[in-house]
Enzyme design. Structure first.
Site, PDB file in Angstrom:
ATOM      1  N   GLY A  31       0.459  -1.086   0.023  1.00  0.00           N
ATOM      2  CA  GLY A  31      -0.123  -0.010  -0.031  1.00  0.00           C
ATOM      3  C   GLY A  31       0.827   1.437  -0.001  1.00  0.00           C
ATOM      4  O   GLY A  31       2.173   0.869   0.355  1.00  0.00           O
ATOM      5  N   ASN A  32      -0.026   2.473  -0.185  1.00  0.00           N
ATOM      6  CA  ASN A  32       0.956   3.486  -0.377  1.00  0.00           C
ATOM      7  C   ASN A  32      -0.590   4.658  -0.268  1.00  0.00           C
ATOM      8  O   ASN A  32      -1.403   4.669  -0.560  1.00  0.00           O
ATOM      9  CB  ASN A  32       1.773   4.098  -1.337  1.00  0.00           C
ATOM     10  CG  ASN A  32       1.637   2.956  -2.885  1.00  0.00           C
ATOM     11  OD1 ASN A  32       0.347   3.581  -3.181  1.00  0.00           O
ATOM     12  ND2 ASN A  32       1.777   1.795  -3.115  1.00  0.00           N
ATOM     13  N   SER A  77       7.931   3.491  -4.990  1.00  0.00           N
ATOM     14  CA  SER A  77       7.263   3.375  -5.822  1.00  0.00           C
ATOM     15  C   SER A  77       5.915   3.431  -6.819  1.00  0.00           C
ATOM     16  O   SER A  77       6.347   3.351  -8.219  1.00  0.00           O
ATOM     17  CB  SER A  77       8.253   1.591  -6.123  1.00  0.00           C
ATOM     18  OG  SER A  77       7.150   1.130  -5.908  1.00  0.00           O
ATOM     19  N   GLU A  78       5.738   3.085  -6.289  1.00  0.00           N
ATOM     20  CA  GLU A  78       3.482   3.537  -7.468  1.00  0.00           C
ATOM     21  C   GLU A  78       3.645   5.078  -7.454  1.00  0.00           C
ATOM     22  O   GLU A  78       2.278   4.742  -7.204  1.00  0.00           O
ATOM     23  CB  GLU A  78       2.861   2.475  -6.660  1.00  0.00           C
ATOM     24  CG  GLU A  78       3.059   1.068  -6.404  1.00  0.00           C
ATOM     25  CD  GLU A  78       2.139  -0.347  -6.514  1.00  0.00           C
ATOM     26  OE1 GLU A  78       1.239   0.729  -5.749  1.00  0.00           O
ATOM     27  OE2 GLU A  78       2.077  -1.367  -6.780  1.00  0.00           O
ATOM     28  N   HIS A  97      -3.944   3.679  -1.863  1.00  0.00           N
ATOM     29  CA  HIS A  97      -3.812   2.064  -2.352  1.00  0.00           C
ATOM     30  C   HIS A  97      -3.951   1.241  -1.477  1.00  0.00           C
ATOM     31  O   HIS A  97      -2.793   1.622  -1.090  1.00  0.00           O
ATOM     32  CB  HIS A  97      -3.158   2.775  -3.323  1.00  0.00           C
ATOM     33  CG  HIS A  97      -2.484   1.476  -4.196  1.00  0.00           C
ATOM     34  ND1 HIS A  97      -3.268   0.488  -4.305  1.00  0.00           N
ATOM     35  CD2 HIS A  97      -1.482   1.003  -4.299  1.00  0.00           C
ATOM     36  CE1 HIS A  97      -2.804  -0.769  -4.641  1.00  0.00           C
ATOM     37  NE2 HIS A  97      -1.383  -0.322  -5.002  1.00  0.00           N
ATOM     38  N   HIS A  99      -4.816  -3.165  -0.472  1.00  0.00           N
ATOM     39  CA  HIS A  99      -4.966  -4.241  -1.243  1.00  0.00           C
ATOM     40  C   HIS A  99      -6.209  -4.923  -0.119  1.00  0.00           C
ATOM     41  O   HIS A  99      -5.929  -6.242   0.651  1.00  0.00           O
ATOM     42  CB  HIS A  99      -3.543  -5.492  -1.247  1.00  0.00           C
ATOM     43  CG  HIS A  99      -2.809  -4.828  -2.263  1.00  0.00           C
ATOM     44  ND1 HIS A  99      -1.235  -4.964  -1.850  1.00  0.00           N
ATOM     45  CD2 HIS A  99      -2.465  -4.175  -2.916  1.00  0.00           C
ATOM     46  CE1 HIS A  99      -1.175  -4.635  -2.843  1.00  0.00           C
ATOM     47  NE2 HIS A  99      -1.654  -4.029  -3.512  1.00  0.00           N
ATOM     48  N   HIS A 160      -4.522  -6.880  -8.332  1.00  0.00           N
ATOM     49  CA  HIS A 160      -3.118  -5.959  -7.225  1.00  0.00           C
ATOM     50  C   HIS A 160      -4.489  -4.933  -6.538  1.00  0.00           C
ATOM     51  O   HIS A 160      -4.034  -5.434  -5.090  1.00  0.00           O
ATOM     52  CB  HIS A 160      -2.937  -4.665  -8.817  1.00  0.00           C
ATOM     53  CG  HIS A 160      -1.911  -3.968  -8.237  1.00  0.00           C
ATOM     54  ND1 HIS A 160      -1.570  -2.643  -8.599  1.00  0.00           N
ATOM     55  CD2 HIS A 160      -1.785  -4.134  -6.866  1.00  0.00           C
ATOM     56  CE1 HIS A 160      -1.154  -2.776  -7.666  1.00  0.00           C
ATOM     57  NE2 HIS A 160      -0.333  -2.854  -6.512  1.00  0.00           N
TER      58      HIS A 160
END
Length: 286
Positions: A31-32, A77-78, A97, A99, A160
């Protein structure tokens, strides 16, 4: 010098990450989260840190090209996916973001959450489509998100997870909660064998209530799934919502028609058969 706004944003990101981790929306370092600071800078979570154990000093400040402005760590990284959302949505100040397991299960199965089932979801998020699969941390993911982001505050990411956005970090996080809650209810209803869909006419009434609820939806609801959409940019929220001039709730019989035994026999319950007959009579009258 750190401003009061930056201090609050750091605290909000830490809190959103803590809630994501405690609810099981992320595992390990997944996550981010990001937030818009001003027209030049964003704040984002760092790489390789569990979202449940972050501290305010871990955050990274970057510009809109993704170049680090300040911070001891490297940005997620996202980050390119977040940047794509901010570029297309000047009204957005926070992106999350994660999951979440049930919603991600729908994403893996290729099933969007686009049925008109819950009034609360219709008025807040509208429909929740699936963005095409893109390799994480590459340009493919921002490209996939770009198609839907102007019309949606939340979407599933094929195989994803999910991404949401809002006027603040916590507002974006709450929309992630809504997506997972909706996914759980939808899964239970499908396991029980049916969903009663909210009629197209009732959806239009709910759309009219958005303003009175103070909900600034990014795009209008489209109740006809067959309505042509731009290949590269979806501009309305398509909901699966059957027409009915008399009923607010309409039994979904499409799943029943797909139930076939090995010899090809179609089996319907009494209720499903009744709904099919009623629909056929309506079609003849029309």
């Amino acid at each position: 010098m750190t401003t009061r706004l930056e201090e609050q944003v750091r605290a909000d990101i830490v809190e959103a990450g803590r809630r994501m981790y405690s609810r099981g929306y992320v595992a390990s370092n997944d996550g981010n989260i990001s937030a818009r600071l001003d027209d030049r800078r964003l704040m984002t979570t760092p790489k390789n840190v569990s979202k449940g154990f972050m501290t305010p000093d871990m955050m990274v400040v970057v510009d809109y090209d993704g170049i680090k402005v300040s911070g001891d760590r490297d940005a997620s990284s996202e980050l390119p996916m977040h940047l794509e959302i901010y570029r297309n949505r000047p009204d957005v100040n926070g992106v999350v973001h994660a999951h979440p397991p049930i919603a991600t299960g729908f994403a893996v199965a290729g099933i969007p959450l686009t049925r008109a089932v819950l009034a609360e979801v219709i008025t807040t998020l509208g429909s929740i489509p699936i963005a095409e699969y893109g390799t994480p941390s590459t340009a493919e993911l921002p490209d996939a998100v770009r198609k839907y982001i102007k019309a949606h505050d939340g979407m599933l990411l094929a195989n994803h997870g999910a991404v949401t956005c809002g006027p603040s970090v916590l507002a974006a996080y709450y929309k992630m909660e809504t997506i997972e809650h909706f996914a759980k209810i939808s899964l239970v209803a499908r396991l029980l064998g049916r969903e009663n869909l909210i009629s197209r006419e009732e959806v239009e009434r709910l759309q009219g209530l958005r303003g009175s609820y103070g909900i600034a939806a990014p795009a209008p609801l489209c109740t006809d799934p067959n309505m042509p959409q731009d290949v590269d940019q979806v501009l309305c929220q398509v909901l699966e919502s059957p027409e009915s001039s008399t009923e607010r709730l309409v039994p979904d019989v499409t799943a029943a028609l797909q139930k076939a035994s090995r010899d090809g026999e179609i089996r319907l319950t009494y209720g499903e058969l009744t709904a099919l007959i009623a629909d056929a009579i309506k079609q003849l009258r029309d």
